[in-house]
Enzyme design. Structure first.
Site, PDB file in Angstrom:
ATOM      1  N   ASP A   1       1.483  -3.345  -6.554  1.00 47.38           N
ATOM      2  CA  ASP A   1       1.403  -1.993  -5.661  1.00 47.38           C
ATOM      3  C   ASP A   1       2.570  -2.178  -4.710  1.00 47.38           C
ATOM      4  OD1 ASP A   1       0.174   0.006  -4.011  1.00 47.38           O
ATOM      5  OD2 ASP A   1      -0.936  -1.245  -2.812  1.00 47.38           O
TER       6      ASP A   1
ATOM      7  N   HIS B   1       8.522   3.537  -9.259  1.00 49.87           N
ATOM      8  CA  HIS B   1       7.647   3.405 -10.444  1.00 49.87           C
ATOM      9  C   HIS B   1       8.731   3.007 -11.780  1.00 49.87           C
ATOM     10  CE1 HIS B   1       4.482   4.894  -8.231  1.00 49.87           C
ATOM     11  NE2 HIS B   1       4.512   6.135  -8.693  1.00 49.87           N
TER      12      HIS B   1
ATOM     13  N   LEU C   1      -0.148 -14.872 -25.660  1.00 50.14           N
ATOM     14  CA  LEU C   1      -0.788 -14.296 -24.397  1.00 50.14           C
ATOM     15  C   LEU C   1      -1.243 -13.049 -24.715  1.00 50.14           C
ATOM     16  CD1 LEU C   1      -0.391 -14.072 -21.054  1.00 50.14           C
ATOM     17  CD2 LEU C   1       1.832 -12.925 -21.604  1.00 50.14           C
TER      18      LEU C   1
HETATM   19  C1  IPE Z   1      -4.045   0.437  -6.737  1.00 50.22           C
HETATM   20  O1  IPE Z   1      -3.096   0.804  -6.004  1.00 50.22           O
HETATM   21  C2  IPE Z   1      -3.791   0.922  -8.107  1.00 50.22           C
HETATM   22  C3  IPE Z   1      -2.461   0.274  -8.705  1.00 50.22           C
HETATM   23  C4  IPE Z   1      -1.933  -0.504  -8.240  1.00 50.22           C
HETATM   24  C5  IPE Z   1      -2.415   0.927 -10.050  1.00 50.22           C
HETATM   25  P1  IPE Z   1      -3.232   2.014  -4.868  1.00 50.22           P
HETATM   26  O2  IPE Z   1      -2.083   2.283  -4.187  1.00 50.22           O
HETATM   27  O3  IPE Z   1      -3.715   3.375  -5.692  1.00 50.22           O
HETATM   28  O4  IPE Z   1      -4.536   1.813  -4.110  1.00 50.22           O
HETATM   29  P2  IPE Z   1      -5.059   2.244  -2.436  1.00 50.22           P
HETATM   30  O5  IPE Z   1      -5.184   3.690  -2.669  1.00 50.22           O
HETATM   31  O6  IPE Z   1      -3.747   2.029  -1.668  1.00 50.22           O
HETATM   32  O7  IPE Z   1      -6.334   1.464  -2.416  1.00 50.22           O
HETATM   33  C1  IPE Z   2       1.603   1.325  -7.162  1.00 45.11           C
HETATM   34  O1  IPE Z   2       2.520   1.483  -6.277  1.00 45.11           O
HETATM   35  C2  IPE Z   2       1.852   1.984  -8.477  1.00 45.11           C
HETATM   36  C3  IPE Z   2       0.574   2.893  -8.895  1.00 45.11           C
HETATM   37  C4  IPE Z   2      -0.564   2.870  -8.029  1.00 45.11           C
HETATM   38  C5  IPE Z   2       0.522   3.792  -9.803  1.00 45.11           C
HETATM   39  P1  IPE Z   2       2.206   2.766  -5.172  1.00 45.11           P
HETATM   40  O2  IPE Z   2       2.718   4.117  -5.872  1.00 45.11           O
HETATM   41  O3  IPE Z   2       0.741   2.629  -4.757  1.00 45.11           O
HETATM   42  O4  IPE Z   2       3.275   2.655  -4.087  1.00 45.11           O
HETATM   43  P2  IPE Z   2       2.647   2.637  -2.672  1.00 45.11           P
HETATM   44  O5  IPE Z   2       1.856   1.856  -2.365  1.00 45.11           O
HETATM   45  O6  IPE Z   2       2.526   4.130  -2.209  1.00 45.11           O
HETATM   46  O7  IPE Z   2       3.954   2.043  -1.795  1.00 45.11           O
HETATM   47 MG    MG Z   3      -0.274   1.827  -3.317  1.00 45.73          MG
END
Ligand code: IPE
Ligand code: IPE
Ligand code: MG
Length: 239
Positions: A18, A35, A129
């Site tokens: 995240d 990303h 792995l």
């Molecule tokens: C969880 O992250 C999903 C991934 C890392 C793929 P999100 O950013 O979607 O989660 P919330 O919305 O903050 O809970």
């Molecule tokens: C995690 O990073 C990746 C996905 C959920 C695809 P985020 O896109 O949720 O990044 P933040 O949490 O908004 O910083």
């Molecule tokens: Mg996120």
């Protein structure tokens, strides 16, 4: 580098990757830039997992709920997913890594589904792995799909209701025969599960890192494993 106890390496590590959006924002860039930069951190995590002999690494790449994001971001993520599979397949295979995509694949484009099948097929006999990429994955979806399969088999008289127990249900989850999660890591300071593996984390040790995912590296990973090694796992026993 941190010294780890090689006799106490978690077998299954799961990571909620995240913070890509916040990482990009801090640099004054669009979310997709975050990303794109996530892939380097993925490579480093995979190579570290291989190096310390983790058996299963599960990375949360896209949740069942992430479709709710703006169409442009979702499209960008799908493109990156496709590119990553195309670019990394050979390398994964030559490193003995078996790739599984966990999640509801039927909602992906046909091209992406074909590519996923190709890479899974290419790497299926590898044993160094297991790399699970959770994409269009939700823990609630996983338990639901397992339940549906079991209900169908009961209806077809292949199994009896009295055969249903925890170890049977576990076999129908996407993670099948894999060991349950020992260590769950979430980056970016958020402290929630966000519908990632639910059943499989029943007794996982949880580790939250402040680092945003694109900055996650070998050092951060080793700190999480070290913290894991300092925990006392009880599994319900008294000592
Ligand atoms: C969880 O992250 C999903 C991934 C890392 C793929 P999100 O950013 O979607 O989660 P919330 O919305 O903050 O809970
Ligand atoms: C995690 O990073 C990746 C996905 C959920 C695809 P985020 O896109 O949720 O990044 P933040 O949490 O908004 O910083
Ligand atoms: Mg996120």
């Amino acid at each position: 580098m941190i010294e780890l106890d090689t006799n106490n390496i978690p077998k299954h590590v799961a990571i909620i990757m995240d913070g890509n959006g916040r990482w990009a924002k801090k640099k004054g860039k669009m979310r997709i830039f975050g990303h794109r930069n996530a892939l380097n951190a993925v490579r480093e995590a995979v190579s570290y997992a291989r190096k310390i002999n983790i058996e299963v690494l599960t990375l949360y790449a896209f949740s069942s709920e992430n479709w709710k994001r703006p169409a442009q971001e979702v499209a960008g993520l799908m493109t990156l997913f496709m590119q990553a599979l195309e670019k990394e397949a050979k390398e994964l295979n030559s490193n003995g890594i078996k790739l599984n995509i966990l999640g509801n694949k039927s909602q992906f484009s046909d091209n992406l589904q074909v590519k996923i099948t190709q890479v899974e097929e290419l790497t299926k006999n590898n044993t160094k792995l297991i790399l699970n990429i959770a994409a269009n994955y939700g823990g609630m979806w996983d338990i639901t799909q397992a339940t549906k399969q079991i209900a169908t088999e009961v209806k077809e008289n292949k199994i009896l209701v009295s055969d249903i127990n925890e170890s049977l249900l576990q076999q129908y989850l996407c993670t099948q025969q894999q060991p349950n999660v020992d260590l769950l890591i979430r980056t970016s300071g958020e402290q929630r599960i966000s519908n990632f593996l639910l059943w499989q984390i029943a007794y996982a040790e949880l580790y939250f890192s402040e680092v945003l995912w694109p900055d996650f590296n070998e050092r951060e990973f080793s700190q999480a494993v070290l913290a894991y090694q300092q925990r006392e796992r009880r599994f319900g026993c008294s000592e």
